[in-house]
Design an enzyme around this catalytic site. Structure first.
Site, PDB file in Angstrom:
ATOM      1  N   ASN A   1      14.835 -38.330  -3.281  1.00  0.00           N
ATOM      2  CA  ASN A   1      15.493 -39.082  -4.342  1.00  0.00           C
ATOM      3  C   ASN A   1      16.955 -39.278  -3.948  1.00  0.00           C
ATOM      4  OD1 ASN A   1      13.404 -39.289  -6.647  1.00  0.00           O
ATOM      5  ND2 ASN A   1      13.282 -37.144  -5.979  1.00  0.00           N
ATOM      6  N   GLU A   2      17.213 -40.398  -3.328  1.00  0.00           N
ATOM      7  CA  GLU A   2      18.512 -40.695  -2.738  1.00  0.00           C
ATOM      8  C   GLU A   2      19.512 -41.159  -3.806  1.00  0.00           C
ATOM      9  OE1 GLU A   2      19.011 -39.721   0.098  1.00  0.00           O
ATOM     10  OE2 GLU A   2      17.461 -40.231   1.547  1.00  0.00           O
TER      11      GLU A   2
END
Length: 706
Positions: free
Chosen positions: A242-243
């Site tokens: 989850n950037e």
């Protein structure tokens, strides 16, 4: 022998307190046999065995204490005795945080807790659901869980697992896949039923990805949700993949990898261009539904993002900050990863502290840098305006504090005449260039002081040689065959075999043994040439080629008895009075840390008088003025000679295969900037002005007698 035992004992005592089965498919044999093999873990000298710890200490006898960020010398420690957490005010921490001295303590503590969770949940409801992570940080935890399973202390037969993520596209049998990672590092050695293992499938056709992700979410729900979720944290602040920009309401999906993440993974893939641009990942919402979450991080390279996750504001720019809203999330950190937390870095701003000489030194240097003043120019008002009134009250005035700290720092500076002379010296260099990168200036000074120096290159460093360098050397041999007195046809035949292997090889594939040897020889020749540049003869070099490194891959074996025996034998042969070793933990693929462990374990078994141990730092950072015990000044000519020695490592010049960090500069450029800045920082504090400086920490055996 008694002195060595006392040395080890003294160091121990001065520790820092501071899916559906078809969609999320399972890959089992033939790639992942359920039997221990040398590629994993279970040899004498790992977490599975009795161990002791050698911990970095200050060399001064004036009551100083170790810095909370000091890297430990890892030896063998009793696997049942992880040390207690480092305490301090948690006023600025928005996630409950446990800080332990080193990564072994973290592994033991987390393994303890997972065993408790498995026992509790299986007793209560007949099964336990674990969310698992990959990467280097969980490896120690998995090793300890395997040991405990093999000892009959934990049963995984009723455990269901869900992994966080997988690169996309990614075949399950690829050396880069998380399927393979999990089987090679955990599942093949415990009794978890294969049908209970769930890992996102990186080989699913793109048109079926949405269905696959939805099925993964359903499988988690059908299992009753995740009881305990383990997370790592990336330098971008990601959890899972989850950037930055990820939403807290997202579920399992295909995500685009951030540039920072791809740069971090470049070493594993032998170049950033080979890193996948996408990955399947659990979403933040999926992660936050776990009943308990453990965020784990080790190493100095994680300290800045950890501080932001734990103490910063909740932001989509750092997905890990979403954990601040979870009712049962805890961050587990080693002291290096916790270095930027307020209670570790500047604890005096949070309240009462015990003013040891070391902490006083740190605080005064911090104050000088905050105010932009030299130490001797600090005033009482400076102290009172920067949370340091208690320190001022203890000493009564600014002058005595300033003078004491100034003298402590000044006494660390050692020119050539104050350095050891006519002693047997043993320098351990993890890679073939760490010696000149880290201590090229000091090496020359020690040689000029008539010390008998042996430089031990612990690993071949062969994976860091580009294929084109091998081609260039083989072309030279073929062209020079007649001059060298060898058969040109034979040279041409070898060259053709090597070229054919390069054509067949995909990025990350293991080279032929002959190619690995050629790359080893290239690095050895460069190391000898670099030694000559700083004045040492070729006879000073020893090439240990430790077994743990000889995988042909970025991932290495654990340090085992063979590695320790080789290092111990060299100690016995040289009988050094002074030993140098790499003491940094920011090596991107862990070789420095592992080599430090080999040295520590060999010293523990060494039956001669304990040598004085100096720790240098490698290509990624330098000791700070307050963390160091010795500052070695370098002239402009000496720094230039050091840089020329680094140039001799031509295979690492211009573009190194594993540069580490997010720094595009070559190693010599980093070294130059770092050594210049250390001297400039000392100058700004009012210390004597020098062109450049190297910094070292010391372990002093004579302290064992105190």
């Amino acid at each position: 022998m008694r002195q060595t035992q006392l040395f080890v004992k003294q160091l121990q005592n001065r520790l820092v307190v501071a899916p559906t089965a078809s969609l999320a498919r399972v890959v089992v044999a033939p790639h992942y046999p359920r039997a221990p093999r040398r590629g994993l873990l279970y040899r004498e000298g790992t977490l599975a065995n009795k161990r002791k710890v050698l911990q970095v200490t200050r060399s001064k006898a004036s009551g100083s204490s170790p810095s909370p960020t000091s890297p430990p010398l890892h030896g063998l420690r009793d696997h049942r005795s992880s040390r207690g957490p480092i305490e301090g005010s948690r006023d600025r921490e928005h996630i409950p945080t446990v800080v332990v001295p080193d990564h072994d303590d973290l592994a033991l503590r987390l393994a303890d807790h997972i065993v408790e969770v498995v026992a509790r949940e299986t007793a209560a409801k007949g099964r336990c659901v674990l969310g698992l992570a990959t990467g280097s940080t969980p490896l120690g935890i998995y090793r300890e869980l395997i040991r405990r399973h093999q000892a009959g202390e934990v049963d995984f037969s009723r455990v269901v697992t869900f992994n966080l993520d997988e690169y996309y596209p990614m075949p399950a049998d690829s050396p880069h896949s998380y399927h393979r990672y999990m089987w090679e590092n955990l599942f093949a050695y415990i009794n978890v039923p294969p049908e209970h293992v769930h890992i996102p499938d990186g080989s699913v056709p793109r048109e079926r990805l949405a269905e696959h992700c939805a099925a993964y979410e359903r499988a988690i729900g059908d299992a009753g949700g995740i009881d305990f979720q383990m997370l790592g944290i990336g330098k971008s602040g990601h959890i899972g993949f989850n950037e930055p920009g990820s939403s807290p309401d997202e579920r399992t999906r295909l995500a685009t990898l951030d540039t920072v993440t791809r740069m971090d993974a470049a070493a594993e893939f032998f170049g950033e261009d080979n890193v996948p641009r996408e990955a399947i990942t659990m979403g933040v919402a999926t992660i936050l539904e776990a009943r308990e979450i453990a965020l784990i991080a080790t190493g100095e390279h994680k300290s800045e993002i950890v501080a932001r996750a734990v103490e910063g504001e909740v932001s989509q720019d750092v997905a890990a900050t979403f954990l601040q809203g979870h009712a049962n999330a805890t961050a587990y950190l080693d002291s290096a990863a916790a270095a930027e937390l307020t209670r570790i870095k500047t604890p005096w701003v949070l309240g009462h502290v015990e003013w040891t000489p070391a902490l006083t030194e740190r605080a005064v240097v911090w104050l000088a840098e905050q105010t932009g003043k030299a130490i001797l120019k600090l005033t009482a008002r400076d102290y009172t305006e920067h949370h340091l009134s208690p320190l001022l009250a203890k000493h009564g005035a600014a002058g005595p504090i300033n003078g004491t700290v100034f003298n402590r720092l000044r006494d660390k500076i050692r020119g050539r005449r104050k350095l050891p002379s006519r002693k047997p010296v043993l320098v351990f260099s993890p890679h073939p260039d760490d010696d000149v990168i880290s201590m090229g200036g000091l090496l020359r000074k020690l040689w000029e002081n008539e010390n008998a120096i042996v430089v031990a290159y612990m690993t071949s460093g062969n994976i860091a040689v580009f294929d084109h360098d091998v081609r260039r050397h083989l072309d030279f041999v073929e062209r020079a065959a007649a001059t060298l007195g060898i058969e040109r046809a034979a040279a041409r035949r070898v060259r053709a075999e090597v070229e054919a292997s390069f054509e067949r090889k995909a990025p990350g594939d293991v080279d032929l043994p002959a190619v690995q040897d050629l790359k080893r020889v290239i690095r050895e020749s460069e190391a000898v040439s670099a030694l000559e540049s700083v004045g040492l003869p070729p006879s000073a070099a020893r090439f240990l080629n430790l077994p743990f490194y000889r995988t042909g891959e970025v991932r290495k074996h654990p340090i085992g008895p063979e590695d320790v025996a080789i290092v111990r034998q060299l100690l016995t042969d040289v009988r050094p009075e002074l030993v140098f070793a790499a003491g940094d933990l920011s090596d991107p693929h862990g070789t420095h840390r592992m080599c430090l462990a080999a040295v520590a374990r060999a010293l523990e078994q060494y039956d001669a008088p304990a040598p004085e141990v100096w720790l240098y730092r490698g290509a990624w950072q330098e000791w700070s003025l307050t963390d160091s015990d010795v500052l070695v000044p370098l002239s402009q000519d000496e720094l230039r000679a050091k840089i020329f020695a680094i140039f001799k490592h031509q295979s690492q010049k211009d573009t190194a295969p594993f540069p580490g960090g997010h720094d595009d500069r070559e190693f010599w450029q980093r070294v130059e900037a770092r050594n210049l800045e250390t001297a400039a920082r000392a100058d700004r504090l009012g210390l004597p002005e020098y062109f450049a400086m190297e910094a070292y920490r010391i372990l002093a055996p004579q302290e064992a007698e105190r």
